[in-house]
Write a protein that holds these residues in place. Structure first.
Motif, PDB file in Angstrom:
ATOM      1  N   GLY A  95      41.286  49.297 -29.169  1.00 58.27           N
ATOM      2  CA  GLY A  95      41.620  50.626 -29.847  1.00 58.27           C
ATOM      3  C   GLY A  95      40.356  51.515 -29.367  1.00 58.27           C
ATOM      4  O   GLY A  95      39.132  50.849 -29.545  1.00 58.27           O
ATOM      5  N   ASN A  96      40.426  52.696 -29.499  1.00 55.40           N
ATOM      6  CA  ASN A  96      39.386  53.495 -29.471  1.00 55.40           C
ATOM      7  C   ASN A  96      39.793  54.816 -30.688  1.00 55.40           C
ATOM      8  O   ASN A  96      40.929  55.131 -30.367  1.00 55.40           O
ATOM      9  CB  ASN A  96      39.197  54.508 -28.141  1.00 55.40           C
ATOM     10  N   PRO A  97      38.850  54.873 -31.611  1.00 54.53           N
ATOM     11  CA  PRO A  97      37.606  54.557 -31.730  1.00 54.53           C
ATOM     12  C   PRO A  97      37.502  53.246 -32.406  1.00 54.53           C
ATOM     13  O   PRO A  97      36.449  52.614 -32.774  1.00 54.53           O
ATOM     14  CB  PRO A  97      36.934  55.780 -32.704  1.00 54.53           C
TER      15      PRO A  97
ATOM     16  N   THR B 296      25.296  58.811 -27.815  1.00 51.77           N
ATOM     17  CA  THR B 296      26.410  57.831 -27.831  1.00 51.77           C
ATOM     18  C   THR B 296      27.836  58.455 -28.621  1.00 51.77           C
ATOM     19  O   THR B 296      28.510  57.682 -28.990  1.00 51.77           O
ATOM     20  CB  THR B 296      25.862  56.787 -29.109  1.00 51.77           C
ATOM     21  N   ASN B 297      27.890  59.593 -27.567  1.00 50.55           N
ATOM     22  CA  ASN B 297      29.087  60.285 -28.276  1.00 50.55           C
ATOM     23  C   ASN B 297      30.221  60.110 -27.228  1.00 50.55           C
ATOM     24  O   ASN B 297      31.245  60.312 -27.604  1.00 50.55           O
ATOM     25  CB  ASN B 297      28.901  61.808 -28.393  1.00 50.55           C
ATOM     26  N   VAL B 298      29.984  59.695 -26.217  1.00 54.58           N
ATOM     27  CA  VAL B 298      31.077  59.405 -24.874  1.00 54.58           C
ATOM     28  C   VAL B 298      30.598  58.227 -24.364  1.00 54.58           C
ATOM     29  O   VAL B 298      29.517  57.617 -24.161  1.00 54.58           O
ATOM     30  CB  VAL B 298      30.719  60.652 -23.914  1.00 54.58           C
ATOM     31  N   GLY B 299      31.906  57.472 -24.093  1.00 55.79           N
ATOM     32  CA  GLY B 299      31.924  56.101 -23.600  1.00 55.79           C
ATOM     33  C   GLY B 299      31.634  56.518 -21.808  1.00 55.79           C
ATOM     34  O   GLY B 299      32.792  56.470 -21.260  1.00 55.79           O
TER      35      GLY B 299
ATOM     36  N   ALA C 274      37.047  66.717 -30.329  1.00 49.48           N
ATOM     37  CA  ALA C 274      35.631  66.407 -30.991  1.00 49.48           C
ATOM     38  C   ALA C 274      34.715  65.692 -30.126  1.00 49.48           C
ATOM     39  O   ALA C 274      33.396  65.926 -30.455  1.00 49.48           O
ATOM     40  CB  ALA C 274      35.911  65.653 -32.015  1.00 49.48           C
ATOM     41  N   VAL C 275      34.867  64.844 -29.200  1.00 47.15           N
ATOM     42  CA  VAL C 275      34.024  64.193 -28.351  1.00 47.15           C
ATOM     43  C   VAL C 275      33.073  65.174 -27.758  1.00 47.15           C
ATOM     44  O   VAL C 275      31.768  64.553 -27.554  1.00 47.15           O
ATOM     45  CB  VAL C 275      34.848  63.197 -27.535  1.00 47.15           C
ATOM     46  N   ARG C 276      33.503  66.154 -27.358  1.00 45.43           N
ATOM     47  CA  ARG C 276      32.446  67.278 -27.006  1.00 45.43           C
ATOM     48  C   ARG C 276      32.383  68.278 -27.822  1.00 45.43           C
ATOM     49  O   ARG C 276      32.310  69.618 -27.328  1.00 45.43           O
ATOM     50  CB  ARG C 276      32.827  67.765 -25.490  1.00 45.43           C
TER      51      ARG C 276
ATOM     52  N   GLN D  16      42.571  58.170 -33.811  1.00 44.54           N
ATOM     53  CA  GLN D  16      42.995  58.201 -32.603  1.00 44.54           C
ATOM     54  C   GLN D  16      41.779  58.928 -31.602  1.00 44.54           C
ATOM     55  O   GLN D  16      41.161  59.692 -32.198  1.00 44.54           O
ATOM     56  CB  GLN D  16      44.224  58.905 -32.399  1.00 44.54           C
ATOM     57  N   TYR D  17      41.926  58.691 -30.259  1.00 39.66           N
ATOM     58  CA  TYR D  17      41.269  59.262 -29.160  1.00 39.66           C
ATOM     59  C   TYR D  17      41.800  60.520 -29.197  1.00 39.66           C
ATOM     60  O   TYR D  17      42.709  60.643 -28.958  1.00 39.66           O
ATOM     61  CB  TYR D  17      41.119  58.323 -27.982  1.00 39.66           C
ATOM     62  N   PRO D  18      40.844  61.727 -29.367  1.00 42.02           N
ATOM     63  CA  PRO D  18      41.351  63.017 -29.348  1.00 42.02           C
ATOM     64  C   PRO D  18      42.229  63.550 -28.233  1.00 42.02           C
ATOM     65  O   PRO D  18      42.739  64.858 -28.169  1.00 42.02           O
ATOM     66  CB  PRO D  18      40.305  63.732 -29.823  1.00 42.02           C
TER      67      PRO D  18
ATOM     68  N   ALA E 244      42.744  58.373 -16.192  1.00 40.69           N
ATOM     69  CA  ALA E 244      43.989  58.318 -17.298  1.00 40.69           C
ATOM     70  C   ALA E 244      44.143  59.414 -18.043  1.00 40.69           C
ATOM     71  O   ALA E 244      45.264  60.006 -18.080  1.00 40.69           O
ATOM     72  CB  ALA E 244      43.673  57.099 -18.029  1.00 40.69           C
ATOM     73  N   SER E 245      43.110  60.419 -18.276  1.00 42.21           N
ATOM     74  CA  SER E 245      43.515  61.567 -18.899  1.00 42.21           C
ATOM     75  C   SER E 245      44.674  62.511 -18.327  1.00 42.21           C
ATOM     76  O   SER E 245      45.395  63.103 -18.887  1.00 42.21           O
ATOM     77  CB  SER E 245      42.257  62.606 -18.935  1.00 42.21           C
ATOM     78  N   LYS E 246      44.371  62.420 -17.047  1.00 47.38           N
ATOM     79  CA  LYS E 246      45.402  63.408 -16.270  1.00 47.38           C
ATOM     80  C   LYS E 246      46.744  62.776 -16.546  1.00 47.38           C
ATOM     81  O   LYS E 246      47.751  63.609 -16.632  1.00 47.38           O
ATOM     82  CB  LYS E 246      45.019  63.435 -14.623  1.00 47.38           C
TER      83      LYS E 246
ATOM     84  N   VAL F  91      43.240  51.172 -21.255  1.00 54.02           N
ATOM     85  CA  VAL F  91      42.190  51.450 -20.513  1.00 54.02           C
ATOM     86  C   VAL F  91      41.068  50.472 -20.610  1.00 54.02           C
ATOM     87  O   VAL F  91      40.126  50.040 -19.776  1.00 54.02           O
ATOM     88  CB  VAL F  91      41.808  52.851 -20.392  1.00 54.02           C
ATOM     89  N   TYR F  92      41.061  49.845 -21.783  1.00 57.06           N
ATOM     90  CA  TYR F  92      40.126  49.025 -22.217  1.00 57.06           C
ATOM     91  C   TYR F  92      40.240  47.548 -21.986  1.00 57.06           C
ATOM     92  O   TYR F  92      39.709  46.692 -22.402  1.00 57.06           O
ATOM     93  CB  TYR F  92      39.451  49.221 -23.752  1.00 57.06           C
ATOM     94  N   GLN F  93      41.281  47.199 -21.135  1.00 53.12           N
ATOM     95  CA  GLN F  93      41.692  45.864 -21.025  1.00 53.12           C
ATOM     96  C   GLN F  93      40.756  44.939 -20.589  1.00 53.12           C
ATOM     97  O   GLN F  93      40.809  43.694 -20.943  1.00 53.12           O
ATOM     98  CB  GLN F  93      42.998  45.747 -20.220  1.00 53.12           C
TER      99      GLN F  93
ATOM    100  N   MET G 217      34.703  50.069 -26.580  1.00 55.07           N
ATOM    101  CA  MET G 217      33.288  50.365 -26.359  1.00 55.07           C
ATOM    102  C   MET G 217      32.521  51.244 -27.568  1.00 55.07           C
ATOM    103  O   MET G 217      31.739  51.823 -27.383  1.00 55.07           O
ATOM    104  CB  MET G 217      32.915  51.443 -25.365  1.00 55.07           C
ATOM    105  N   TYR G 218      33.346  50.878 -28.799  1.00 52.69           N
ATOM    106  CA  TYR G 218      32.844  52.047 -29.938  1.00 52.69           C
ATOM    107  C   TYR G 218      32.749  50.892 -31.320  1.00 52.69           C
ATOM    108  O   TYR G 218      33.322  49.925 -31.395  1.00 52.69           O
ATOM    109  CB  TYR G 218      33.801  53.176 -30.023  1.00 52.69           C
ATOM    110  N   SER G 219      31.862  51.612 -32.143  1.00 50.44           N
ATOM    111  CA  SER G 219      31.663  51.047 -33.350  1.00 50.44           C
ATOM    112  C   SER G 219      32.163  52.261 -34.318  1.00 50.44           C
ATOM    113  O   SER G 219      31.995  53.367 -34.073  1.00 50.44           O
ATOM    114  CB  SER G 219      30.309  50.663 -33.818  1.00 50.44           C
TER     115      SER G 219
ATOM    116  N   VAL H 264      39.627  53.166 -13.762  1.00 52.89           N
ATOM    117  CA  VAL H 264      38.194  52.891 -13.523  1.00 52.89           C
ATOM    118  C   VAL H 264      36.965  53.158 -14.301  1.00 52.89           C
ATOM    119  O   VAL H 264      35.753  52.791 -13.983  1.00 52.89           O
ATOM    120  CB  VAL H 264      38.030  53.149 -11.948  1.00 52.89           C
ATOM    121  N   SER H 265      37.358  54.208 -15.303  1.00 54.57           N
ATOM    122  CA  SER H 265      36.183  54.574 -16.095  1.00 54.57           C
ATOM    123  C   SER H 265      35.616  53.598 -16.989  1.00 54.57           C
ATOM    124  O   SER H 265      34.552  53.609 -17.521  1.00 54.57           O
ATOM    125  CB  SER H 265      36.693  55.861 -17.013  1.00 54.57           C
ATOM    126  N   LYS H 266      36.420  52.481 -17.351  1.00 54.41           N
ATOM    127  CA  LYS H 266      35.955  51.619 -18.218  1.00 54.41           C
ATOM    128  C   LYS H 266      35.832  50.070 -18.043  1.00 54.41           C
ATOM    129  O   LYS H 266      35.410  50.157 -16.719  1.00 54.41           O
ATOM    130  CB  LYS H 266      37.272  51.623 -19.280  1.00 54.41           C
ATOM    131  N   GLY H 267      36.053  48.997 -18.691  1.00 52.45           N
ATOM    132  CA  GLY H 267      35.686  47.727 -18.001  1.00 52.45           C
ATOM    133  C   GLY H 267      34.132  47.759 -17.675  1.00 52.45           C
ATOM    134  O   GLY H 267      33.427  48.246 -18.444  1.00 52.45           O
TER     135      GLY H 267
END
Ligand code: DCS
Length: 483
Positions: free
Chosen positions: A221-223, A44-47, A22-24, A165-167, A140-142, A252-254, A390-392, A290-293
């Motif tokens: 958590g995401n989302p 605002t759909n993607v972090g 769904a994110v894309r 959950q994150y899809p 991390a996706s890989k 990943v959001y530590q 990174m989400y509401s 490295v994508s977050k933080g």
């Protein structure tokens, strides 16, 4: 007549056809169309922090520039443009490779960087970490995909995933032909995790002939943006031990924490603190990127996974799988090295690094507050505070008339709402149904990433749209959805 295509839509891998991400998804596609037509879209759909104006940290870009173009270091003026510690660091990374950034590395990643990751984990958790059990991956996706592929044999194998959950998880489980077993986070308890519900879901899945082999949790958590307490993590670890389930810890959001009551604590540390049998027996795979933080380096595709208590022969099998792709991308690996070993106090680049990273985190913390407060000031909306990530993920109580109108257009009610929001304001969000939500409830996800000076305007546009939407559909007969 031309012969039927071999790659005809009805003959390709059925798992790909069934998969949704769904994110894309539909909202994103519509937003891209509107953008092409000249409408200003706030994505605002993607972090994806840099896409919304976040600046890269200077030190990391200096080092990577030098690694990419080592001849710059031969220039007599190099030290005018690059601080000495960036030059030293680039030399260090280049000494890890044979052939620089243009050469394949070991399929698990450069040994020198894996050692740096292990040292970081030792400092973070207080327990030794083995570089041989760290794999660097292209995001991390890989890594998550590789692990799910290893874990799932057929559709009878189940993986417990939080809902929402994150899809990445639902999509990949579908892709490799397994079964997602949902467990529900409790919105009323700040998106907390209820181990009783987990137990119920496992019993139910087993009655359907599913072997539950893995459990995913995302902390923060995401989302949903919640930070798990240490007590919660202990319960999870006990549960996985009792039920003989592999833990996939998505951490990943530590670095993205916006409250002081529950600092980030890793599943590995909690498990090691618990001692035997947990510390020796629970099979754990942890992910970081490295994508977050405050790095937000999504495009670099750098990440690692750490394996704990995984059978050595299985580690070899994972290595074999990683070998098919030869090597994770090497610049991404350098970013992992930088993330786990940033400039330290006393080094030339430390003041700048510290100032830049602090400014990003402090601003994110303020934006988390502005967004949550903004949503809670809207008619028929309630929103838990974004404690981390990174989400509401506000809950929208839709009037019956809006639900009926959505049905008429053949859309899910939250998709209907998000499309109207997009058309009216240009704000591109993801409907809650893309992440899963309790039946009869409706949500949407936004990132907290629009720049701080843009934020009041985004929230004003949102509130204006929402309150008009509610007035339009909440006529005399328009009762609210029940939950
Ligand atoms: N795990 C979680 C919980 C994520 O949110 C993301 C990305 C990833 C893993 C994968 O990250 P990388 O592959 O880039 O390392 N989050 C996506 C999201 O929800 N919006 O944007 C990206």
């Amino acid at each position: 007549m031309a012969p039927k295509k071999v790659l005809a839509p009805d003959t390709i891998n059925g798992n790909i056809k069934k998969m949704v991400y769904a994110v894309r998804g539909e909202l994103y596609i519509r937003a891209s169309e509107l953008q092409k037509q000249g409408k200003k879209i706030i994505f605002t759909n993607v972090g994806n922090p840099h896409a919304l104006g976040q600046k890269p940290l200077t030190f990391s870009r200096q080092v990577i520039a030098l690694c990419q173009a080592p001849f710059l270091m031969d220039d007599p003026n190099a030290d005018i443009f690059f601080p000495a510690d960036a030059i030293a660091r680039a030399k260090q990374y280049l000494s890890y490779t044979s052939g620089g950034l243009g050469a394949y590395s070991d399929s698990r990643g450069l040994p020198g960087i894996r050692k740096d990751v292990a040292d970081f984990l030792m400092r973070r958790d207080g327990y030794p970490s083995d570089p041989e059990l760290i794999f660097l991956t292209d995001g991390a996706s890989k890594g998550v995909a590789q692990l799910l592929n290893l874990l799932i044999r057929d559709e009878k194998d189940g993986v417990l995933c939080p809902i929402p959950q994150y899809p990445l998880y639902s999509a990949t489980i579908q892709l490799v032909g397994g079964t997602l077993v949902p467990y529900y986070l409790s919105e009323e308890a700040g998106w907390g995790l209820d181990v009783q519900d987990l137990k119920r879901q496992v019993v139910e899945a087993r009655m359907k002939g599913i072997t539950v082999r893995g459990l995913v949790f995302i902390n923060p958590g995401n989302p949903t943006g919640q930070c798990l307490s240490e007590a919660n993590l202990r319960e999870l670890i006990q549960f996985c031990h009792e039920e003989h389930i592999v833990m996939l810890a998505d951490e990943v959001y530590q670095l993205n924490i916006y409250q002081d009551e529950r600092p980030f604590v890793s599943a590995k540390k909690v498990m090691m603190d618990m001692g035997p049998p947990y510390s020796r027996e629970v099979e754990l795979v942890s992910f970081h990127t490295v994508s977050k933080g405050f790095w937000g380096e999504c495009g670099q595709r750098g990440a690692y996974l750490e394996l704990t208590n995984i059978h050595p022969k299985t580690v070899d099998e994972l290595y074999k799988v990683a070998s098919i792709a030869l090597s994770p991308n090497v610049p991404g690996q350098i970013f992992v090295g930088l993330m786990v070993n940033p400039p330290k106090p006393g080094e030339i680049s430390y003041p700048r690094y510290s100032e830049e990273s602090k400014a990003i985190l402090e601003s994110l913390r303020r934006r988390a507050r502005i967004m949550t407060d903004g949503f809670n000031s809207c008619r028929n909306i309630t929103c838990n505070f974004t404690e981390g990530a990174m989400y509401s993920f506000p809950k929208i109580k839709l009037p019956q008339a809006a639900i009926a109108a959505a049905k008429q257009t053949g859309k899910a009610p939250d998709v209907f709402y998000c499309l109207k929001l997009l058309e009216a304001t240009g704000i591109s969000t993801v409907p809650g149904s893309g992440f899963g939500q309790k039946e009869g409830t409706f949500h949407l996800r936004t990132t907290i990433l629009p720049s701080e000076d843009q934020m009041p305007e985004v929230m004003r546009l949102f509130k204006n749209f929402n309150d008009n939407f509610m007035s339009q559909y909440e006529g005399p007969s328009g009762a609210l959805s029940k939950l």
